[in-house]
Enzyme design. Structure first.
Site, short mmCIF file in Angstrom:
data_model
loop_
_atom_site.label_atom_id
_atom_site.label_comp_id
_atom_site.label_asym_id
_atom_site.label_seq_id
_atom_site.Cartn_x
_atom_site.Cartn_y
_atom_site.Cartn_z
N LEU A 15 0.82 -1.21 0.00
CA LEU A 15 0.00 0.00 0.00
C LEU A 15 0.85 1.25 0.00
O LEU A 15 0.46 2.27 -0.56
CB LEU A 15 -0.94 0.00 1.21
CG LEU A 15 -2.05 -1.05 1.19
CD1 LEU A 15 -2.86 -0.99 2.48
CD2 LEU A 15 -2.98 -0.86 -0.01
N THR A 33 10.27 6.73 1.02
CA THR A 33 11.35 6.14 1.81
C THR A 33 11.29 4.62 1.78
O THR A 33 10.24 4.01 1.59
CB THR A 33 11.28 6.61 3.28
OG1 THR A 33 10.18 5.98 3.93
CG2 THR A 33 11.12 8.12 3.36
N ASP A 57 15.06 3.59 7.77
CA ASP A 57 14.77 2.41 8.59
C ASP A 57 14.17 2.95 9.88
O ASP A 57 14.86 3.61 10.66
CB ASP A 57 16.05 1.64 8.86
CG ASP A 57 15.84 0.42 9.74
OD1 ASP A 57 14.78 0.31 10.38
OD2 ASP A 57 16.75 -0.43 9.80
N SER A 135 -2.82 1.21 10.52
CA SER A 135 -3.08 0.14 11.47
C SER A 135 -3.52 -1.08 10.67
O SER A 135 -2.92 -1.41 9.65
CB SER A 135 -4.13 0.58 12.49
OG SER A 135 -4.42 -0.44 13.40
N TYR A 149 1.04 -9.70 16.26
CA TYR A 149 0.70 -8.64 15.31
C TYR A 149 -0.48 -7.83 15.84
O TYR A 149 -0.47 -6.59 15.78
CB TYR A 149 0.38 -9.25 13.95
CG TYR A 149 0.08 -8.24 12.87
CD1 TYR A 149 1.04 -7.31 12.48
CD2 TYR A 149 -1.17 -8.21 12.25
CE1 TYR A 149 0.77 -6.38 11.48
CE2 TYR A 149 -1.45 -7.29 11.25
CZ TYR A 149 -0.48 -6.38 10.87
OH TYR A 149 -0.76 -5.44 9.90
N LYS A 153 -0.69 -3.64 16.61
CA LYS A 153 -1.69 -2.75 16.00
C LYS A 153 -2.67 -2.19 17.03
O LYS A 153 -3.14 -1.06 16.88
CB LYS A 153 -2.42 -3.48 14.87
CG LYS A 153 -1.52 -3.80 13.68
CD LYS A 153 -0.83 -2.55 13.14
CE LYS A 153 0.02 -2.82 11.93
NZ LYS A 153 0.69 -1.59 11.42
N THR A 184 -1.43 -7.41 -1.80
CA THR A 184 -0.08 -6.87 -1.79
C THR A 184 0.87 -7.99 -1.40
O THR A 184 0.48 -9.15 -1.25
CB THR A 184 0.05 -5.72 -0.78
OG1 THR A 184 -0.07 -6.26 0.55
CG2 THR A 184 -1.02 -4.67 -1.00
#
Length: 280
Positions: A15, A33, A57, A135, A149, A153, A184
Protein backbone atom coordinates in the site's frame (compact mmCIF):
# COMPACT_ATOMS: atom_id res chain seq x y z
CA UNK A 1 -6.32 22.19 -4.22
CA UNK A 2 -2.83 23.29 -3.22
CA UNK A 3 -0.36 20.41 -3.69
CA UNK A 4 0.46 18.64 -0.44
CA UNK A 5 3.91 17.72 0.80
CA UNK A 6 4.13 14.09 1.94
CA UNK A 7 6.52 11.81 3.78
CA UNK A 8 5.62 8.13 3.43
CA UNK A 9 7.43 5.29 5.15
CA UNK A 10 7.65 1.84 3.64
CA UNK A 11 7.31 2.71 -0.05
CA UNK A 12 9.16 -0.22 -1.59
CA UNK A 13 5.99 -2.31 -1.99
CA UNK A 14 2.40 -2.77 -0.92
CA UNK A 15 0.00 0.00 0.00
CA UNK A 16 2.90 2.37 0.62
CA UNK A 17 4.09 1.98 -2.95
CA UNK A 18 0.60 2.42 -4.40
CA UNK A 19 0.04 5.50 -2.23
CA UNK A 20 3.35 7.04 -3.31
CA UNK A 21 2.47 6.56 -6.97
CA UNK A 22 -1.00 8.05 -6.47
CA UNK A 23 0.10 11.21 -4.67
CA UNK A 24 2.87 11.86 -7.19
CA UNK A 25 0.57 11.22 -10.16
CA UNK A 26 -1.89 13.81 -8.87
CA UNK A 27 0.83 16.47 -8.61
CA UNK A 28 1.73 16.38 -4.92
CA UNK A 29 5.29 16.38 -3.63
CA UNK A 30 6.61 13.41 -1.72
CA UNK A 31 9.62 12.15 0.16
CA UNK A 32 9.37 8.42 -0.45
CA UNK A 33 11.35 6.14 1.81
CA UNK A 34 12.58 2.58 2.11
CA UNK A 35 15.42 0.74 3.78
CA UNK A 36 16.95 0.49 0.31
CA UNK A 37 15.98 3.59 -1.72
CA UNK A 38 17.25 1.98 -4.93
CA UNK A 39 13.83 0.31 -5.08
CA UNK A 40 12.34 3.79 -5.54
CA UNK A 41 14.51 5.04 -8.40
CA UNK A 42 11.72 4.61 -10.95
CA UNK A 43 9.45 6.91 -8.92
CA UNK A 44 12.12 9.61 -8.87
CA UNK A 45 12.77 9.19 -12.59
CA UNK A 46 9.06 9.54 -13.38
CA UNK A 47 8.63 12.58 -11.10
CA UNK A 48 12.04 14.29 -10.91
CA UNK A 49 10.74 17.63 -9.65
CA UNK A 50 8.33 16.37 -7.02
CA UNK A 51 9.83 13.15 -5.66
CA UNK A 52 12.82 12.54 -3.42
CA UNK A 53 13.87 9.05 -2.32
CA UNK A 54 15.49 8.70 1.08
CA UNK A 55 16.84 5.84 3.17
CA UNK A 56 14.61 5.33 6.20
CA UNK A 57 14.77 2.41 8.59
CA UNK A 58 12.21 3.36 11.23
CA UNK A 59 14.12 1.36 13.84
CA UNK A 60 17.37 3.30 13.29
CA UNK A 61 17.93 6.46 15.29
CA UNK A 62 18.22 9.60 13.18
CA UNK A 63 16.76 8.26 9.94
CA UNK A 64 13.33 9.83 10.45
CA UNK A 65 14.73 13.24 11.33
CA UNK A 66 16.96 13.16 8.26
CA UNK A 67 14.02 12.31 6.00
CA UNK A 68 11.94 15.14 7.43
CA UNK A 69 14.82 17.53 6.85
CA UNK A 70 14.74 16.56 3.18
CA UNK A 71 11.04 17.43 3.01
CA UNK A 72 11.69 20.82 4.58
CA UNK A 73 14.74 21.61 2.47
CA UNK A 74 13.41 20.35 -0.86
CA UNK A 75 9.71 21.18 -0.58
CA UNK A 76 9.60 23.83 2.13
CA UNK A 77 7.76 21.81 4.74
CA UNK A 78 5.57 18.83 5.50
CA UNK A 79 1.78 18.48 5.30
CA UNK A 80 1.15 14.73 5.53
CA UNK A 81 3.04 12.02 7.41
CA UNK A 82 2.12 8.42 6.59
CA UNK A 83 3.38 5.79 9.02
CA UNK A 84 3.10 2.83 6.69
CA UNK A 85 6.25 0.76 7.30
CA UNK A 86 5.48 -2.45 9.13
CA UNK A 87 5.67 -6.20 9.20
CA UNK A 88 3.52 -9.09 10.32
CA UNK A 89 3.97 -12.26 12.32
CA UNK A 90 2.06 -15.53 12.42
CA UNK A 91 2.22 -17.96 15.30
CA UNK A 92 0.51 -18.83 18.55
CA UNK A 93 1.58 -16.84 21.59
CA UNK A 94 3.33 -19.89 23.02
CA UNK A 95 5.20 -20.44 19.77
CA UNK A 96 6.72 -16.96 19.56
CA UNK A 97 10.22 -16.15 20.82
CA UNK A 98 11.64 -12.78 21.93
CA UNK A 99 13.99 -12.82 18.94
CA UNK A 100 10.91 -12.93 16.71
CA UNK A 101 8.38 -10.65 18.41
CA UNK A 102 10.61 -7.90 19.78
CA UNK A 103 11.68 -6.73 16.28
CA UNK A 104 7.98 -6.67 15.35
CA UNK A 105 7.34 -4.16 18.14
CA UNK A 106 10.45 -2.17 17.21
CA UNK A 107 9.10 -1.61 13.70
CA UNK A 108 5.33 -1.48 14.18
CA UNK A 109 5.20 0.47 17.45
CA UNK A 110 8.45 2.14 18.44
CA UNK A 111 9.33 3.03 14.86
CA UNK A 112 5.93 4.70 14.48
CA UNK A 113 6.45 6.62 17.72
CA UNK A 114 9.88 7.94 16.78
CA UNK A 115 8.89 8.87 13.23
CA UNK A 116 5.83 10.72 14.51
CA UNK A 117 7.79 12.55 17.19
CA UNK A 118 10.33 13.65 14.60
CA UNK A 119 7.64 14.92 12.22
CA UNK A 120 5.46 16.85 14.66
CA UNK A 121 7.55 20.06 14.75
CA UNK A 122 7.39 20.30 10.94
CA UNK A 123 3.64 19.62 10.91
CA UNK A 124 3.02 22.24 13.58
CA UNK A 125 5.21 24.72 11.71
CA UNK A 126 3.10 24.17 8.60
CA UNK A 127 0.02 25.18 10.57
CA UNK A 128 -1.80 21.89 10.30
CA UNK A 129 -1.77 18.74 8.28
CA UNK A 130 -2.52 15.06 8.49
CA UNK A 131 -0.96 12.09 10.25
CA UNK A 132 -1.96 8.79 8.67
CA UNK A 133 -1.41 5.75 10.86
CA UNK A 134 -1.55 2.49 8.94
CA UNK A 135 -3.08 0.14 11.47
CA UNK A 136 -5.03 -2.94 10.40
CA UNK A 137 -8.27 -4.77 10.87
CA UNK A 138 -6.05 -6.73 13.27
CA UNK A 139 -5.98 -3.57 15.38
CA UNK A 140 -9.74 -3.81 15.89
CA UNK A 141 -10.19 -7.48 16.76
CA UNK A 142 -7.69 -10.12 17.82
CA UNK A 143 -7.49 -13.54 16.23
CA UNK A 144 -5.70 -16.76 17.16
CA UNK A 145 -2.34 -17.07 15.46
CA UNK A 146 -1.93 -13.31 15.06
CA UNK A 147 -1.61 -12.28 18.68
CA UNK A 148 1.74 -10.55 18.42
CA UNK A 149 0.70 -8.64 15.31
CA UNK A 150 -2.63 -7.80 16.99
CA UNK A 151 -0.72 -6.45 19.98
CA UNK A 152 1.35 -4.07 17.85
CA UNK A 153 -1.69 -2.75 16.00
CA UNK A 154 -3.75 -2.39 19.17
CA UNK A 155 -0.85 -0.26 20.44
CA UNK A 156 -0.98 1.89 17.30
CA UNK A 157 -4.72 2.38 17.81
CA UNK A 158 -4.36 3.60 21.40
CA UNK A 159 -1.37 5.76 20.58
CA UNK A 160 -3.20 7.34 17.66
CA UNK A 161 -6.39 8.08 19.57
CA UNK A 162 -4.37 9.93 22.22
CA UNK A 163 -2.28 11.67 19.57
CA UNK A 164 -5.42 12.88 17.79
CA UNK A 165 -6.52 14.73 20.92
CA UNK A 166 -3.07 16.22 21.49
CA UNK A 167 -2.52 17.59 17.99
CA UNK A 168 -6.02 18.68 16.98
CA UNK A 169 -5.51 22.14 18.57
CA UNK A 170 -2.74 22.67 16.00
CA UNK A 171 -5.07 21.85 13.11
CA UNK A 172 -3.50 18.43 12.62
CA UNK A 173 -5.91 15.56 11.96
CA UNK A 174 -5.06 11.94 12.70
CA UNK A 175 -6.45 9.15 10.52
CA UNK A 176 -6.16 5.54 11.69
CA UNK A 177 -6.41 3.34 8.60
CA UNK A 178 -7.54 -0.24 9.25
CA UNK A 179 -7.19 -2.31 6.07
CA UNK A 180 -8.43 -5.82 5.64
CA UNK A 181 -6.74 -8.26 3.25
CA UNK A 182 -5.51 -6.43 0.15
CA UNK A 183 -3.57 -8.01 -2.69
CA UNK A 184 -0.08 -6.87 -1.79
CA UNK A 185 3.14 -8.61 -0.77
CA UNK A 186 2.20 -8.40 2.92
CA UNK A 187 1.48 -12.11 3.33
CA UNK A 188 4.73 -12.82 1.51
CA UNK A 189 7.91 -10.96 2.25
CA UNK A 190 6.42 -8.77 4.99
CA UNK A 191 5.19 -11.68 7.10
CA UNK A 192 7.41 -13.65 9.43
CA UNK A 193 6.44 -17.04 10.81
CA UNK A 194 7.21 -18.25 14.30
CA UNK A 195 9.94 -20.85 13.86
CA UNK A 196 8.43 -23.09 16.52
CA UNK A 197 5.41 -24.92 15.15
CA UNK A 198 3.83 -26.81 18.03
CA UNK A 199 1.60 -29.77 17.17
CA UNK A 200 -0.77 -28.77 19.98
CA UNK A 201 -1.88 -25.75 17.91
CA UNK A 202 -1.81 -27.33 14.44
CA UNK A 203 -5.45 -28.38 14.33
CA UNK A 204 -6.99 -25.25 15.82
CA UNK A 205 -7.29 -21.65 14.70
CA UNK A 206 -3.68 -20.66 15.45
CA UNK A 207 -2.52 -23.34 13.03
CA UNK A 208 -5.16 -22.21 10.60
CA UNK A 209 -3.53 -18.81 10.43
CA UNK A 210 -0.39 -20.43 9.03
CA UNK A 211 -2.45 -22.15 6.35
CA UNK A 212 -4.25 -18.90 5.60
CA UNK A 213 -0.97 -17.26 4.65
CA UNK A 214 -0.01 -20.04 2.26
CA UNK A 215 -3.46 -20.24 0.69
CA UNK A 216 -4.22 -16.52 0.35
CA UNK A 217 -0.92 -14.86 -0.51
CA UNK A 218 -1.57 -13.16 -3.84
CA UNK A 219 -5.28 -14.03 -3.71
CA UNK A 220 -6.55 -11.41 -1.27
CA UNK A 221 -9.84 -9.85 -2.38
CA UNK A 222 -8.93 -6.21 -1.83
CA UNK A 223 -7.75 -3.94 -4.67
CA UNK A 224 -4.92 -1.73 -3.33
CA UNK A 225 -5.68 1.11 -5.73
CA UNK A 226 -9.29 1.31 -4.60
CA UNK A 227 -8.08 1.38 -1.00
CA UNK A 228 -5.73 4.26 -1.76
CA UNK A 229 -8.52 6.17 -3.54
CA UNK A 230 -10.55 6.04 -0.32
CA UNK A 231 -7.54 7.02 1.77
CA UNK A 232 -6.86 10.07 -0.40
CA UNK A 233 -10.46 11.18 -0.07
CA UNK A 234 -10.09 10.95 3.71
CA UNK A 235 -6.85 12.95 3.70
CA UNK A 236 -8.47 15.63 1.53
CA UNK A 237 -11.64 15.83 3.61
CA UNK A 238 -12.25 18.96 5.64
CA UNK A 239 -13.07 16.76 8.63
CA UNK A 240 -11.20 13.45 8.18
CA UNK A 241 -12.39 10.35 10.02
CA UNK A 242 -10.40 9.26 13.05
CA UNK A 243 -10.96 5.60 12.12
CA UNK A 244 -11.00 4.43 8.50
CA UNK A 245 -11.64 0.68 8.13
CA UNK A 246 -11.01 -0.49 4.56
CA UNK A 247 -12.78 -3.51 3.14
CA UNK A 248 -16.15 -5.10 3.77
CA UNK A 249 -14.62 -7.85 5.89
CA UNK A 250 -13.20 -5.39 8.39
CA UNK A 251 -16.59 -3.73 8.83
CA UNK A 252 -18.21 -7.12 9.44
CA UNK A 253 -15.54 -8.14 11.97
CA UNK A 254 -15.79 -4.82 13.78
CA UNK A 255 -19.57 -5.05 14.04
CA UNK A 256 -19.32 -8.59 15.44
CA UNK A 257 -16.83 -7.44 18.07
CA UNK A 258 -18.79 -4.34 19.05
CA UNK A 259 -22.05 -6.31 19.25
CA UNK A 260 -20.44 -8.83 21.58
CA UNK A 261 -18.84 -6.08 23.65
CA UNK A 262 -22.16 -4.27 24.07
CA UNK A 263 -23.92 -7.50 24.99
CA UNK A 264 -21.34 -8.18 27.70
CA UNK A 265 -21.68 -4.63 29.01
CA UNK A 266 -25.45 -4.95 29.20
CA UNK A 267 -25.16 -8.24 31.06
CA UNK A 268 -22.50 -7.21 33.57
CA UNK A 269 -22.95 -3.46 34.03
CA UNK A 270 -25.56 -3.72 36.81
CA UNK A 271 -23.06 -5.64 38.93
CA UNK A 272 -19.67 -4.47 37.67
CA UNK A 273 -20.45 -0.75 37.77
CA UNK A 274 -21.20 -0.84 41.52
CA UNK A 275 -17.56 -0.81 42.58
CA UNK A 276 -17.22 2.59 44.29
CA UNK A 277 -16.91 3.07 48.02
CA UNK A 278 -20.32 3.34 49.70
CA UNK A 279 -19.65 6.98 50.68
CA UNK A 280 -18.40 8.01 47.23
Amino acid sequence: MTPRRWLITGCSAGLGRVLAEAVLDRGDQAVVTARDPRSLEDLVAAHPGTCRAVTLDVTREGDAAAAISVAEQEFGGLDVLVNNAGQGMVGAIEEGSPEEYRPLFETNVFGVIETTRAALPALRKAGGGRIVMMSSGAGIAGSAGSGYYNATKFAVEGLSEALAQEVSPFGIATIIVEPGPFRTEFLGRSMRMAAAEMPEYAGISAGGRRRYRAEHDGRQPGDPRKAIDVLLRAVDAEHPPLHLPLGAGVYAAARRKFAGFLQTMDEWEPLASRTAFDDA
